[in-house]
Design a protein around this motif. Sequence first.
Motif, PDB file in Angstrom:
ATOM      1  N   TYR A 146      45.903 -11.160   7.824  1.00  0.00           N
ATOM      2  CA  TYR A 146      45.724 -11.615   9.203  1.00  0.00           C
ATOM      3  C   TYR A 146      46.815 -12.607   9.583  1.00  0.00           C
ATOM      4  O   TYR A 146      47.190 -13.472   8.789  1.00  0.00           O
ATOM      5  CB  TYR A 146      44.358 -12.286   9.370  1.00  0.00           C
ATOM      6  CG  TYR A 146      43.196 -11.339   9.206  1.00  0.00           C
ATOM      7  CD1 TYR A 146      42.760 -10.544  10.268  1.00  0.00           C
ATOM      8  CD2 TYR A 146      42.529 -11.222   7.986  1.00  0.00           C
ATOM      9  CE1 TYR A 146      41.712  -9.664  10.117  1.00  0.00           C
ATOM     10  CE2 TYR A 146      41.470 -10.343   7.834  1.00  0.00           C
ATOM     11  CZ  TYR A 146      41.056  -9.565   8.903  1.00  0.00           C
ATOM     12  OH  TYR A 146      40.014  -8.690   8.743  1.00  0.00           O
ATOM     13  N   SER A 147      47.291 -12.476  10.794  1.00  0.00           N
ATOM     14  CA  SER A 147      48.237 -13.433  11.354  1.00  0.00           C
ATOM     15  C   SER A 147      47.670 -13.836  12.709  1.00  0.00           C
ATOM     16  O   SER A 147      47.746 -13.075  13.679  1.00  0.00           O
ATOM     17  CB  SER A 147      49.616 -12.785  11.502  1.00  0.00           C
ATOM     18  OG  SER A 147      50.581 -13.738  11.912  1.00  0.00           O
ATOM     19  N   LEU A 148      47.058 -15.016  12.778  1.00  0.00           N
ATOM     20  CA  LEU A 148      46.277 -15.417  13.942  1.00  0.00           C
ATOM     21  C   LEU A 148      46.794 -16.729  14.531  1.00  0.00           C
ATOM     22  O   LEU A 148      47.344 -17.571  13.825  1.00  0.00           O
ATOM     23  CB  LEU A 148      44.804 -15.596  13.555  1.00  0.00           C
ATOM     24  CG  LEU A 148      44.105 -14.395  12.910  1.00  0.00           C
ATOM     25  CD1 LEU A 148      42.673 -14.761  12.545  1.00  0.00           C
ATOM     26  CD2 LEU A 148      44.141 -13.186  13.827  1.00  0.00           C
ATOM     27  N   LYS A 149      46.564 -16.866  15.826  1.00  0.00           N
ATOM     28  CA  LYS A 149      46.865 -18.107  16.525  1.00  0.00           C
ATOM     29  C   LYS A 149      45.616 -18.505  17.308  1.00  0.00           C
ATOM     30  O   LYS A 149      44.848 -17.649  17.735  1.00  0.00           O
ATOM     31  CB  LYS A 149      48.045 -17.914  17.470  1.00  0.00           C
ATOM     32  CG  LYS A 149      48.701 -19.216  17.918  1.00  0.00           C
ATOM     33  CD  LYS A 149      50.070 -18.949  18.522  1.00  0.00           C
ATOM     34  CE  LYS A 149      50.803 -20.259  18.805  1.00  0.00           C
ATOM     35  NZ  LYS A 149      52.169 -20.018  19.319  1.00  0.00           N
ATOM     36  N   ALA A 150      45.408 -19.817  17.487  1.00  0.00           N
ATOM     37  CA  ALA A 150      44.202 -20.296  18.158  1.00  0.00           C
ATOM     38  C   ALA A 150      44.549 -21.433  19.110  1.00  0.00           C
ATOM     39  O   ALA A 150      45.502 -22.186  18.888  1.00  0.00           O
ATOM     40  CB  ALA A 150      43.181 -20.770  17.132  1.00  0.00           C
ATOM     41  N   GLU A 151      43.748 -21.533  20.173  1.00  0.00           N
ATOM     42  CA  GLU A 151      43.919 -22.613  21.146  1.00  0.00           C
ATOM     43  C   GLU A 151      42.546 -23.117  21.573  1.00  0.00           C
ATOM     44  O   GLU A 151      41.673 -22.333  21.954  1.00  0.00           O
ATOM     45  CB  GLU A 151      44.699 -22.141  22.367  1.00  0.00           C
ATOM     46  CG  GLU A 151      44.933 -23.234  23.393  1.00  0.00           C
ATOM     47  CD  GLU A 151      45.818 -22.779  24.542  1.00  0.00           C
ATOM     48  OE1 GLU A 151      45.935 -23.529  25.529  1.00  0.00           O
ATOM     49  OE2 GLU A 151      46.385 -21.671  24.452  1.00  0.00           O
ATOM     50  N   TRP A 173      43.806 -15.116  18.834  1.00  0.00           N
ATOM     51  CA  TRP A 173      44.457 -13.824  19.025  1.00  0.00           C
ATOM     52  C   TRP A 173      45.504 -13.613  17.925  1.00  0.00           C
ATOM     53  O   TRP A 173      45.941 -14.557  17.277  1.00  0.00           O
ATOM     54  CB  TRP A 173      45.097 -13.729  20.408  1.00  0.00           C
ATOM     55  CG  TRP A 173      46.257 -14.664  20.654  1.00  0.00           C
ATOM     56  CD1 TRP A 173      47.593 -14.373  20.559  1.00  0.00           C
ATOM     57  CD2 TRP A 173      46.181 -16.043  21.058  1.00  0.00           C
ATOM     58  NE1 TRP A 173      48.351 -15.476  20.873  1.00  0.00           N
ATOM     59  CE2 TRP A 173      47.518 -16.509  21.178  1.00  0.00           C
ATOM     60  CE3 TRP A 173      45.134 -16.916  21.311  1.00  0.00           C
ATOM     61  CZ2 TRP A 173      47.813 -17.819  21.551  1.00  0.00           C
ATOM     62  CZ3 TRP A 173      45.429 -18.226  21.678  1.00  0.00           C
ATOM     63  CH2 TRP A 173      46.761 -18.664  21.794  1.00  0.00           C
ATOM     64  N   GLY A 174      45.874 -12.370  17.718  1.00  0.00           N
ATOM     65  CA  GLY A 174      46.865 -12.075  16.688  1.00  0.00           C
ATOM     66  C   GLY A 174      46.784 -10.649  16.214  1.00  0.00           C
ATOM     67  O   GLY A 174      46.419  -9.748  16.969  1.00  0.00           O
ATOM     68  N   TRP A 175      47.079 -10.457  14.911  1.00  0.00           N
ATOM     69  CA  TRP A 175      47.210  -9.115  14.370  1.00  0.00           C
ATOM     70  C   TRP A 175      46.622  -9.058  12.962  1.00  0.00           C
ATOM     71  O   TRP A 175      46.512 -10.069  12.282  1.00  0.00           O
ATOM     72  CB  TRP A 175      48.693  -8.705  14.322  1.00  0.00           C
ATOM     73  CG  TRP A 175      49.353  -8.728  15.670  1.00  0.00           C
ATOM     74  CD1 TRP A 175      50.012  -9.777  16.240  1.00  0.00           C
ATOM     75  CD2 TRP A 175      49.375  -7.671  16.617  1.00  0.00           C
ATOM     76  NE1 TRP A 175      50.454  -9.445  17.489  1.00  0.00           N
ATOM     77  CE2 TRP A 175      50.083  -8.146  17.747  1.00  0.00           C
ATOM     78  CE3 TRP A 175      48.890  -6.364  16.627  1.00  0.00           C
ATOM     79  CZ2 TRP A 175      50.303  -7.371  18.871  1.00  0.00           C
ATOM     80  CZ3 TRP A 175      49.105  -5.578  17.754  1.00  0.00           C
ATOM     81  CH2 TRP A 175      49.805  -6.085  18.854  1.00  0.00           C
ATOM     82  N   ALA A 176      46.276  -7.852  12.553  1.00  0.00           N
ATOM     83  CA  ALA A 176      45.790  -7.622  11.193  1.00  0.00           C
ATOM     84  C   ALA A 176      46.364  -6.313  10.686  1.00  0.00           C
ATOM     85  O   ALA A 176      46.576  -5.372  11.456  1.00  0.00           O
ATOM     86  CB  ALA A 176      44.256  -7.558  11.166  1.00  0.00           C
ATOM     87  N   ALA A 177      46.631  -6.260   9.396  1.00  0.00           N
ATOM     88  CA  ALA A 177      47.136  -5.023   8.777  1.00  0.00           C
ATOM     89  C   ALA A 177      46.588  -4.944   7.367  1.00  0.00           C
ATOM     90  O   ALA A 177      46.201  -5.954   6.773  1.00  0.00           O
ATOM     91  CB  ALA A 177      48.668  -5.001   8.760  1.00  0.00           C
ATOM     92  N   THR A 178      46.541  -3.752   6.825  1.00  0.00           N
ATOM     93  CA  THR A 178      46.016  -3.570   5.475  1.00  0.00           C
ATOM     94  C   THR A 178      47.020  -2.827   4.605  1.00  0.00           C
ATOM     95  O   THR A 178      47.768  -1.976   5.076  1.00  0.00           O
ATOM     96  CB  THR A 178      44.693  -2.786   5.485  1.00  0.00           C
ATOM     97  OG1 THR A 178      44.272  -2.583   4.145  1.00  0.00           O
ATOM     98  CG2 THR A 178      44.837  -1.426   6.153  1.00  0.00           C
ATOM     99  N   ASP A 179      47.021  -3.194   3.308  1.00  0.00           N
ATOM    100  CA  ASP A 179      47.859  -2.466   2.342  1.00  0.00           C
ATOM    101  C   ASP A 179      46.981  -1.820   1.271  1.00  0.00           C
ATOM    102  O   ASP A 179      47.421  -1.583   0.158  1.00  0.00           O
ATOM    103  CB  ASP A 179      48.886  -3.400   1.695  1.00  0.00           C
ATOM    104  CG  ASP A 179      48.219  -4.515   0.888  1.00  0.00           C
ATOM    105  OD1 ASP A 179      48.951  -5.229   0.199  1.00  0.00           O
ATOM    106  OD2 ASP A 179      46.987  -4.665   0.962  1.00  0.00           O
ATOM    107  N   LYS A 180      45.708  -1.527   1.615  1.00  0.00           N
ATOM    108  CA  LYS A 180      44.787  -0.943   0.658  1.00  0.00           C
ATOM    109  C   LYS A 180      45.345   0.346   0.087  1.00  0.00           C
ATOM    110  O   LYS A 180      45.813   1.210   0.818  1.00  0.00           O
ATOM    111  CB  LYS A 180      43.430  -0.670   1.311  1.00  0.00           C
ATOM    112  CG  LYS A 180      42.363  -0.226   0.322  1.00  0.00           C
ATOM    113  CD  LYS A 180      41.017  -0.077   1.013  1.00  0.00           C
ATOM    114  CE  LYS A 180      39.947   0.305   0.013  1.00  0.00           C
ATOM    115  NZ  LYS A 180      38.627   0.467   0.670  1.00  0.00           N
TER     116      LYS A 180
END
Length: 236
Positions: A146-151, A173-180
Amino acid sequence: MLNLSKAVVAGVVVSALLAGCSWRSAKPQTAVLGPTNAAVYDAVPASLLQPLKAGDEIEYVVHDKSTGNRRSVVLRVDRVEATRVRFDQGGRVEKPTGEPLEVTVVQAGDLDAMMPPGGWGRESLQPGTTWSSSHRGNGAASNMAYSLKAEAGAMVTLQTPMGALPVVPIEVWGWAATDKSRNISTPSKVSAQVWYSPQLRRVVRMESTVKAATNLAPRVFEASRELIELVAIRRS
Protein backbone atom coordinates in the motif's frame (compact mmCIF):
# COMPACT_ATOMS: atom_id res chain seq x y z
CA MET A 1 19.33 -17.80 -5.02
CA LEU A 2 16.89 -17.90 -7.93
CA ASN A 3 13.83 -17.61 -5.67
CA LEU A 4 15.38 -14.76 -3.72
CA SER A 5 16.13 -12.88 -6.93
CA LYS A 6 12.53 -13.24 -8.08
CA ALA A 7 11.26 -11.90 -4.75
CA VAL A 8 13.55 -8.88 -5.01
CA VAL A 9 12.47 -8.22 -8.59
CA ALA A 10 8.80 -8.55 -7.60
CA GLY A 11 9.22 -6.03 -4.80
CA VAL A 12 10.96 -3.59 -7.11
CA VAL A 13 8.23 -3.91 -9.73
CA VAL A 14 5.47 -3.32 -7.17
CA SER A 15 7.30 -0.25 -5.83
CA ALA A 16 7.76 1.07 -9.35
CA LEU A 17 4.09 0.56 -10.17
CA LEU A 18 2.99 2.45 -7.08
CA ALA A 19 5.57 5.17 -7.57
CA GLY A 20 4.17 5.85 -11.04
CA CYS A 21 0.62 6.39 -9.74
CA SER A 22 -0.50 9.97 -9.30
CA TRP A 23 -1.67 11.10 -5.87
CA ARG A 24 -3.93 13.61 -7.61
CA SER A 25 -5.74 10.93 -9.61
CA ALA A 26 -6.16 8.77 -6.52
CA LYS A 27 -7.53 11.39 -4.13
CA PRO A 28 -11.31 11.03 -3.72
CA GLN A 29 -13.47 14.06 -4.42
CA THR A 30 -16.24 13.24 -1.94
CA ALA A 31 -16.77 15.57 1.01
CA VAL A 32 -16.20 14.34 4.55
CA LEU A 33 -19.07 14.13 7.03
CA GLY A 34 -20.26 17.47 8.30
CA PRO A 35 -21.16 18.40 11.91
CA THR A 36 -24.16 16.64 13.42
CA ASN A 37 -26.61 17.56 16.14
CA ALA A 38 -24.98 16.22 19.30
CA ALA A 39 -28.16 16.89 21.30
CA VAL A 40 -29.87 13.98 19.55
CA TYR A 41 -27.67 11.52 21.44
CA ASP A 42 -26.23 11.60 24.93
CA ALA A 43 -22.46 11.71 25.21
CA VAL A 44 -20.61 8.41 25.35
CA PRO A 45 -20.53 7.15 28.98
CA ALA A 46 -17.26 7.91 30.75
CA SER A 47 -16.87 4.21 31.60
CA LEU A 48 -16.28 3.44 27.92
CA LEU A 49 -13.33 5.82 27.85
CA GLN A 50 -11.39 3.99 30.55
CA PRO A 51 -8.35 1.79 29.73
CA LEU A 52 -9.17 -1.72 28.54
CA LYS A 53 -9.05 -4.71 30.87
CA ALA A 54 -8.89 -8.45 30.28
CA GLY A 55 -12.30 -9.71 29.21
CA ASP A 56 -13.43 -6.41 27.67
CA GLU A 57 -14.88 -6.59 24.16
CA ILE A 58 -14.90 -4.18 21.22
CA GLU A 59 -17.52 -4.84 18.55
CA TYR A 60 -17.45 -3.64 14.95
CA VAL A 61 -19.98 -4.30 12.20
CA VAL A 62 -18.54 -4.75 8.69
CA HIS A 63 -20.96 -4.02 5.85
CA ASP A 64 -19.84 -5.31 2.45
CA LYS A 65 -21.45 -2.74 0.15
CA SER A 66 -20.81 -4.88 -2.93
CA THR A 67 -22.84 -7.85 -1.68
CA GLY A 68 -25.00 -6.26 1.02
CA ASN A 69 -23.71 -8.75 3.60
CA ARG A 70 -23.17 -7.61 7.17
CA ARG A 71 -21.14 -9.34 9.83
CA SER A 72 -20.25 -8.66 13.44
CA VAL A 73 -16.62 -8.64 14.59
CA VAL A 74 -15.85 -8.92 18.30
CA LEU A 75 -12.32 -8.14 19.49
CA ARG A 76 -11.83 -9.62 22.96
CA VAL A 77 -9.01 -8.55 25.29
CA ASP A 78 -7.10 -11.62 26.48
CA ARG A 79 -4.36 -9.99 28.50
CA VAL A 80 -3.20 -6.53 29.52
CA GLU A 81 0.53 -6.07 30.12
CA ALA A 82 2.60 -3.02 31.00
CA THR A 83 3.24 -2.14 27.35
CA ARG A 84 0.86 -4.46 25.47
CA VAL A 85 -2.85 -5.22 25.19
CA ARG A 86 -3.40 -8.58 23.53
CA PHE A 87 -6.61 -9.55 21.75
CA ASP A 88 -7.89 -12.91 20.48
CA GLN A 89 -4.90 -15.16 21.21
CA GLY A 90 -2.44 -12.55 19.96
CA GLY A 91 -4.15 -11.91 16.62
CA ARG A 92 -4.11 -8.23 17.51
CA VAL A 93 -1.70 -6.35 19.79
CA GLU A 94 -2.03 -2.70 20.83
CA LYS A 95 -0.29 -0.30 23.15
CA PRO A 96 -2.30 0.60 26.27
CA THR A 97 -2.93 3.94 24.52
CA GLY A 98 -4.75 2.14 21.68
CA GLU A 99 -2.00 2.43 19.08
CA PRO A 100 -1.91 -0.84 17.07
CA LEU A 101 1.39 -2.69 17.17
CA GLU A 102 0.55 -5.86 15.25
CA VAL A 103 -2.41 -7.32 13.37
CA THR A 104 -1.86 -10.88 12.21
CA VAL A 105 -5.54 -11.82 11.85
CA VAL A 106 -7.68 -9.54 9.66
CA GLN A 107 -11.16 -9.42 11.19
CA ALA A 108 -12.53 -5.92 10.56
CA GLY A 109 -12.09 -5.91 6.77
CA ASP A 110 -10.23 -2.99 5.23
CA LEU A 111 -9.89 -1.35 8.63
CA ASP A 112 -7.41 -4.10 9.58
CA ALA A 113 -6.10 -5.15 6.17
CA MET A 114 -4.90 -1.74 4.96
CA MET A 115 -4.03 -0.19 8.33
CA PRO A 116 -0.65 1.58 8.25
CA PRO A 117 1.95 1.15 11.00
CA GLY A 118 0.78 2.99 14.10
CA GLY A 119 -2.86 2.94 13.03
CA TRP A 120 -5.13 5.35 11.18
CA GLY A 121 -5.00 8.19 13.70
CA ARG A 122 -2.31 10.46 15.05
CA GLU A 123 -1.78 12.45 18.24
CA SER A 124 -3.01 16.07 18.34
CA LEU A 125 -4.46 16.07 14.83
CA GLN A 126 -5.02 19.57 13.46
CA PRO A 127 -7.11 20.39 10.36
CA GLY A 128 -4.93 20.12 7.27
CA THR A 129 -2.35 17.80 8.86
CA THR A 130 -1.11 15.35 6.23
CA TRP A 131 1.04 12.24 6.31
CA SER A 132 1.89 9.32 4.06
CA SER A 133 2.79 5.66 4.39
CA SER A 134 4.24 2.96 2.17
CA HIS A 135 3.71 -0.38 3.87
CA ARG A 136 2.66 -3.99 3.53
CA GLY A 137 -0.84 -5.08 4.45
CA ASN A 138 -1.64 -6.97 7.62
CA GLY A 139 -2.42 -10.65 8.16
CA ALA A 140 -3.94 -12.22 5.06
CA ALA A 141 -3.27 -8.96 3.19
CA SER A 142 0.49 -9.14 3.77
CA ASN A 143 0.99 -9.78 0.05
CA MET A 144 -0.41 -6.31 -0.66
CA ALA A 145 1.82 -3.22 -0.93
CA TYR A 146 0.00 0.00 0.00
CA SER A 147 1.09 3.53 -0.76
CA LEU A 148 -1.34 5.86 1.02
CA LYS A 149 -1.67 9.53 1.88
CA ALA A 150 -3.97 11.03 4.52
CA GLU A 151 -5.30 14.45 5.47
CA ALA A 152 -7.11 15.37 8.69
CA GLY A 153 -10.17 17.61 8.73
CA ALA A 154 -11.77 19.71 11.46
CA MET A 155 -13.29 17.86 14.40
CA VAL A 156 -17.01 17.05 14.15
CA THR A 157 -19.54 15.23 16.33
CA LEU A 158 -20.52 11.78 15.15
CA GLN A 159 -23.60 9.96 16.39
CA THR A 160 -22.83 6.34 17.26
CA PRO A 161 -24.79 3.51 18.94
CA MET A 162 -22.76 4.30 22.07
CA GLY A 163 -23.56 8.02 22.07
CA ALA A 164 -22.20 11.24 20.58
CA LEU A 165 -18.44 11.32 20.03
CA PRO A 166 -16.07 14.09 18.90
CA VAL A 167 -14.15 12.64 15.97
CA VAL A 168 -11.52 13.77 13.49
CA PRO A 169 -12.46 12.99 9.87
CA ILE A 170 -9.47 11.72 7.92
CA GLU A 171 -9.44 11.42 4.15
CA VAL A 172 -7.21 8.64 2.81
CA TRP A 173 -6.24 7.96 -0.78
CA GLY A 174 -3.57 6.11 -2.72
CA TRP A 175 -2.79 2.82 -4.40
CA ALA A 176 -2.35 -0.87 -3.69
CA ALA A 177 -0.67 -3.66 -5.64
CA THR A 178 0.08 -7.31 -5.03
CA ASP A 179 3.01 -9.56 -5.90
CA LYS A 180 1.31 -12.79 -4.75
CA SER A 181 2.88 -15.83 -6.44
CA ARG A 182 5.17 -13.36 -8.25
CA ASN A 183 2.17 -12.37 -10.39
CA ILE A 184 2.33 -8.58 -10.42
CA SER A 185 -1.05 -6.86 -10.61
CA THR A 186 -2.00 -3.47 -11.97
CA PRO A 187 -2.34 -1.13 -8.98
CA SER A 188 -5.80 -0.70 -7.47
CA LYS A 189 -7.03 2.75 -6.48
CA VAL A 190 -7.69 3.16 -2.76
CA SER A 191 -9.93 5.77 -1.16
CA ALA A 192 -11.35 5.91 2.33
CA GLN A 193 -12.99 8.22 4.82
CA VAL A 194 -11.97 7.48 8.41
CA TRP A 195 -13.55 8.95 11.55
CA TYR A 196 -11.08 8.72 14.42
CA SER A 197 -11.96 9.27 18.07
CA PRO A 198 -9.13 10.88 20.08
CA GLN A 199 -11.02 9.95 23.29
CA LEU A 200 -11.27 6.25 22.44
CA ARG A 201 -7.99 6.34 20.49
CA ARG A 202 -9.53 4.20 17.77
CA VAL A 203 -11.53 4.41 14.56
CA VAL A 204 -15.29 4.53 15.06
CA ARG A 205 -16.29 4.55 11.38
CA MET A 206 -14.58 3.87 8.07
CA GLU A 207 -15.89 3.85 4.50
CA SER A 208 -13.45 2.33 2.03
CA THR A 209 -13.26 1.62 -1.67
CA VAL A 210 -10.52 -0.39 -3.32
CA LYS A 211 -11.10 -0.41 -7.06
CA ALA A 212 -9.15 -2.75 -9.32
CA ALA A 213 -7.73 -0.96 -12.34
CA THR A 214 -8.49 -3.81 -14.76
CA ASN A 215 -11.55 -5.83 -15.74
CA LEU A 216 -9.85 -9.08 -14.76
CA ALA A 217 -11.31 -10.92 -11.77
CA PRO A 218 -9.62 -9.21 -8.78
CA ARG A 219 -8.06 -11.21 -5.98
CA VAL A 220 -8.84 -10.71 -2.32
CA PHE A 221 -7.97 -7.18 -1.06
CA GLU A 222 -7.57 -5.88 -4.63
CA ALA A 223 -11.21 -4.73 -4.78
CA SER A 224 -13.72 -3.95 -2.03
CA ARG A 225 -16.40 -1.51 -0.87
CA GLU A 226 -16.96 -1.53 2.87
CA LEU A 227 -18.53 0.39 5.72
CA ILE A 228 -17.05 -0.51 9.11
CA GLU A 229 -18.61 0.87 12.30
CA LEU A 230 -17.77 0.60 15.99
CA VAL A 231 -21.05 -0.33 17.67
CA ALA A 232 -20.15 -1.37 21.23
CA ILE A 233 -17.49 -1.48 23.93
CA ARG A 234 -18.43 -4.00 26.60
CA ARG A 235 -16.72 -4.06 29.98
CA SER A 236 -16.13 -7.34 31.76
